[in-house]
Motif scaffolding. Structure first.
Motif, PDB file in Angstrom:
ATOM      1  N   LEU A 124      29.026 -35.692  19.492  1.00  0.00           N
ATOM      2  CA  LEU A 124      29.176 -35.351  21.007  1.00  0.00           C
ATOM      3  C   LEU A 124      30.527 -35.624  21.592  1.00  0.00           C
ATOM      4  CD1 LEU A 124      27.868 -34.318  23.881  1.00  0.00           C
ATOM      5  CD2 LEU A 124      27.461 -36.845  24.308  1.00  0.00           C
ATOM      6  N   PHE A 125      31.109 -34.570  21.821  1.00  0.00           N
ATOM      7  CA  PHE A 125      32.666 -34.734  22.355  1.00  0.00           C
ATOM      8  C   PHE A 125      32.708 -34.762  23.799  1.00  0.00           C
ATOM      9  CE2 PHE A 125      36.897 -32.994  23.573  1.00  0.00           C
ATOM     10  CZ  PHE A 125      37.607 -34.215  22.972  1.00  0.00           C
ATOM     11  N   LEU A 126      33.608 -35.797  24.382  1.00  0.00           N
ATOM     12  CA  LEU A 126      33.699 -35.899  25.703  1.00  0.00           C
ATOM     13  C   LEU A 126      35.104 -35.891  26.238  1.00  0.00           C
ATOM     14  CD1 LEU A 126      31.250 -38.711  26.349  1.00  0.00           C
ATOM     15  CD2 LEU A 126      30.603 -36.165  27.076  1.00  0.00           C
ATOM     16  N   TYR A 127      35.724 -35.008  27.009  1.00  0.00           N
ATOM     17  CA  TYR A 127      36.851 -34.660  27.252  1.00  0.00           C
ATOM     18  C   TYR A 127      37.320 -35.570  28.445  1.00  0.00           C
ATOM     19  CZ  TYR A 127      34.610 -31.196  30.633  1.00  0.00           C
ATOM     20  OH  TYR A 127      34.010 -30.974  31.407  1.00  0.00           O
TER      21      TYR A 127
ATOM     22  N   LEU B  30      39.878 -42.055  21.816  1.00  0.00           N
ATOM     23  CA  LEU B  30      41.236 -41.785  21.607  1.00  0.00           C
ATOM     24  C   LEU B  30      42.041 -41.874  22.845  1.00  0.00           C
ATOM     25  CD1 LEU B  30      40.380 -38.229  19.428  1.00  0.00           C
ATOM     26  CD2 LEU B  30      41.109 -40.589  18.774  1.00  0.00           C
ATOM     27  N   ALA B  31      42.815 -42.653  23.011  1.00  0.00           N
ATOM     28  CA  ALA B  31      43.752 -42.637  24.183  1.00  0.00           C
ATOM     29  C   ALA B  31      42.975 -43.148  25.451  1.00  0.00           C
ATOM     30  CB  ALA B  31      44.543 -41.648  24.503  1.00  0.00           C
ATOM     31  N   GLY B  32      41.641 -43.782  25.181  1.00  0.00           N
ATOM     32  CA  GLY B  32      40.752 -44.194  26.418  1.00  0.00           C
ATOM     33  C   GLY B  32      41.439 -45.281  27.292  1.00  0.00           C
ATOM     34  N   PRO B  33      41.292 -45.089  28.452  1.00  0.00           N
ATOM     35  CA  PRO B  33      41.256 -46.209  29.634  1.00  0.00           C
ATOM     36  C   PRO B  33      40.174 -47.246  29.620  1.00  0.00           C
ATOM     37  CG  PRO B  33      40.701 -44.512  30.834  1.00  0.00           C
ATOM     38  CD  PRO B  33      40.614 -44.113  29.174  1.00  0.00           C
ATOM     39  N   TYR B  34      40.399 -48.530  29.105  1.00  0.00           N
ATOM     40  CA  TYR B  34      39.552 -49.463  28.972  1.00  0.00           C
ATOM     41  C   TYR B  34      39.479 -50.827  29.700  1.00  0.00           C
ATOM     42  CZ  TYR B  34      39.432 -46.675  24.712  1.00  0.00           C
ATOM     43  OH  TYR B  34      39.332 -45.564  23.619  1.00  0.00           O
ATOM     44  N   ASP B  35      40.590 -50.760  30.458  1.00  0.00           N
ATOM     45  CA  ASP B  35      40.856 -52.074  31.379  1.00  0.00           C
ATOM     46  C   ASP B  35      41.932 -51.557  32.286  1.00  0.00           C
ATOM     47  OD1 ASP B  35      41.320 -54.614  32.279  1.00  0.00           O
ATOM     48  OD2 ASP B  35      42.691 -55.045  30.832  1.00  0.00           O
ATOM     49  N   PHE B  36      41.610 -50.831  33.468  1.00  0.00           N
ATOM     50  CA  PHE B  36      42.408 -50.258  34.009  1.00  0.00           C
ATOM     51  C   PHE B  36      42.550 -50.512  35.902  1.00  0.00           C
ATOM     52  CE2 PHE B  36      38.935 -47.451  33.527  1.00  0.00           C
ATOM     53  CZ  PHE B  36      38.727 -46.965  34.719  1.00  0.00           C
TER      54      PHE B  36
ATOM     55  N   GLY C 184      37.339 -39.229  28.890  1.00  0.00           N
ATOM     56  CA  GLY C 184      35.970 -39.044  28.101  1.00  0.00           C
ATOM     57  C   GLY C 184      35.888 -40.238  27.186  1.00  0.00           C
ATOM     58  N   GLY C 185      37.300 -40.786  26.628  1.00  0.00           N
ATOM     59  CA  GLY C 185      37.041 -41.924  25.762  1.00  0.00           C
ATOM     60  C   GLY C 185      36.340 -43.055  26.449  1.00  0.00           C
TER      61      GLY C 185
ATOM     62  N   ARG D 102      29.889 -49.474  14.945  1.00  0.00           N
ATOM     63  CA  ARG D 102      31.236 -49.238  14.163  1.00  0.00           C
ATOM     64  C   ARG D 102      32.132 -48.352  15.290  1.00  0.00           C
ATOM     65  NH1 ARG D 102      30.588 -45.217  10.640  1.00  0.00           N
ATOM     66  NH2 ARG D 102      32.503 -45.702   9.724  1.00  0.00           N
ATOM     67  N   THR D 103      33.303 -48.762  15.267  1.00  0.00           N
ATOM     68  CA  THR D 103      34.356 -48.365  16.397  1.00  0.00           C
ATOM     69  C   THR D 103      35.578 -47.638  15.627  1.00  0.00           C
ATOM     70  OG1 THR D 103      33.534 -49.996  17.918  1.00  0.00           O
ATOM     71  CG2 THR D 103      35.598 -49.000  18.385  1.00  0.00           C
ATOM     72  N   PHE D 104      35.956 -46.806  16.108  1.00  0.00           N
ATOM     73  CA  PHE D 104      37.217 -46.060  15.638  1.00  0.00           C
ATOM     74  C   PHE D 104      38.128 -45.862  17.212  1.00  0.00           C
ATOM     75  CE2 PHE D 104      40.624 -42.766  15.424  1.00  0.00           C
ATOM     76  CZ  PHE D 104      40.971 -42.988  13.853  1.00  0.00           C
ATOM     77  N   LEU D 105      39.167 -46.532  16.935  1.00  0.00           N
ATOM     78  CA  LEU D 105      39.982 -46.528  18.168  1.00  0.00           C
ATOM     79  C   LEU D 105      41.435 -45.898  17.819  1.00  0.00           C
ATOM     80  CD1 LEU D 105      39.462 -49.858  19.864  1.00  0.00           C
ATOM     81  CD2 LEU D 105      38.463 -47.653  20.565  1.00  0.00           C
ATOM     82  N   GLY D 106      41.943 -44.964  18.522  1.00  0.00           N
ATOM     83  CA  GLY D 106      43.291 -44.443  18.050  1.00  0.00           C
ATOM     84  C   GLY D 106      44.099 -44.205  19.296  1.00  0.00           C
TER      85      GLY D 106
END
Length: 289
Positions: A72-75, A180-186, A150-151, A219-223
């Motif tokens: 599932l892809f979230l933009y 991918l390039a997600g904001p996780y602490d903003f 979406g990240g 399992r996590t992939f972060l880019g």
């Protein structure tokens, strides 16, 4: 999240100029898609609202015995804008690698604020988990992938069990997630487009993915782009990877030098893959499950 940066491409791409960002039009990339790699079924509902729809990209490669891996892809788009049709190049790219891809819309501000869009994303992901076999997918290999805002959405579904629990599902049913390039602490929020989405100045503390990263997760992939001027890559991607690993989570971390915030997603598209091996890396992560 959004950016107005413009990438000018030369050489064999005939100096095509694309405004690539999580929320900008991508007609040029989508116009170049081959049709032989996938079968597109558009506008499928996962809920009653007009924004609760997805496009399905089924691979044309032979189906594995257990079914195709499912994504599932979230933009992105600052939770203010975006449309699944703009990301046909992502659906095609994944399908070309033998991955069944669902590219979903979800409700945006001002129709909704936090956390309603997370309920939509959880509903779409629960649909993918529940219906994967019927769609020729492997229910043991379901992933959620997101870029930019979406990240963030993908991170919250993977790290905070309450969203999927509301749909009768669990992050533990996933084979992994990709941010991918997600904001996780903003927080504090500086982007004026984002402030009302999260009820600024009364931003709920538990709205930040970084606060859900202390326990072992899937399992996590972060880019991220090393030179992302929109979403600080070290504060967000680097810090989340560090905290997840400290909590016992298996994390694959990739930094990309020749892309920015928007072209990180654009690198899924065939004309831009020379910029960064994002598709190769995500594909390897999915196939390793």
């Amino acid at each position: 999240m959004k950016t107005r940066r413009t990438l000018v491409l030369g050489g064999g791409l005939a100096a095509t100029t694309l405004a690539l960002a999580a929320c900008s039009p991508t007609r040029a990339l989508n116009a170049l898609l081959p049709s032989s790699t996938h079968v597109l079924t558009p506008d499928l509902p996962y809920g009653p609202d007009p924004r609760q729809r997805f496009d399905l990209y089924q691979p044309t490669t032979p189906q594995p015995g257990a079914g195709y891996p499912v994504v599932l892809f979230l933009y992105g788009g600052s939770w203010n804008r975006g449309a699944r049709a703009d990301y046909r190049f992502v659906g095609e790219a994944l399908a070309s690698r033998g991955v069944l891809a669902l590219v979903a819309d979800y409700r945006l501000y001002p129709q909704v604020r936090y956390p309603e869009f997370l309920h939509d994303c959880a509903r779409a992901l629960a649909y993918a988990l529940r219906e994967s076999s019927r769609l020729d997918g492997d229910p043991q290999r379901v992933f959620v992938i997101g870029h930019s805002a979406g990240g963030y959405n993908a991170a919250m579904l993977a790290l905070d069990a309450r969203w999927l629990a509301a749909e009768g599902a669990s992050p533990r049913q996933l084979a992994g997630w990709v941010g991918l390039a997600g904001p996780y602490d903003f927080v504090p929020i500086v982007n004026p487009d984002v402030r009302p989405v999260f009820h600024h100045p009364d931003v709920p503390p538990d709205s930040q993915p970084i606060h859900h990263a202390e326990q072992p997760a899937i399992r996590t992939f972060l880019g991220a782009a090393t030179n992302d001027s929109l979403v600080d890559p070290q504060r967000n991607t680097g810090q989340l990877a560090q905290r997840l690993r400290r909590g016992g989570t298996s994390v694959t971390l990739r930094w990309y030098d020749r892309v920015n915030h928007g072209t990180l997603a654009g690198a899924f598209a065939r004309p831009l893959r020379w910029l960064a091996p994002v598709l190769d890396d995500v594909d390897a992560f999915v196939k390793a499950a």
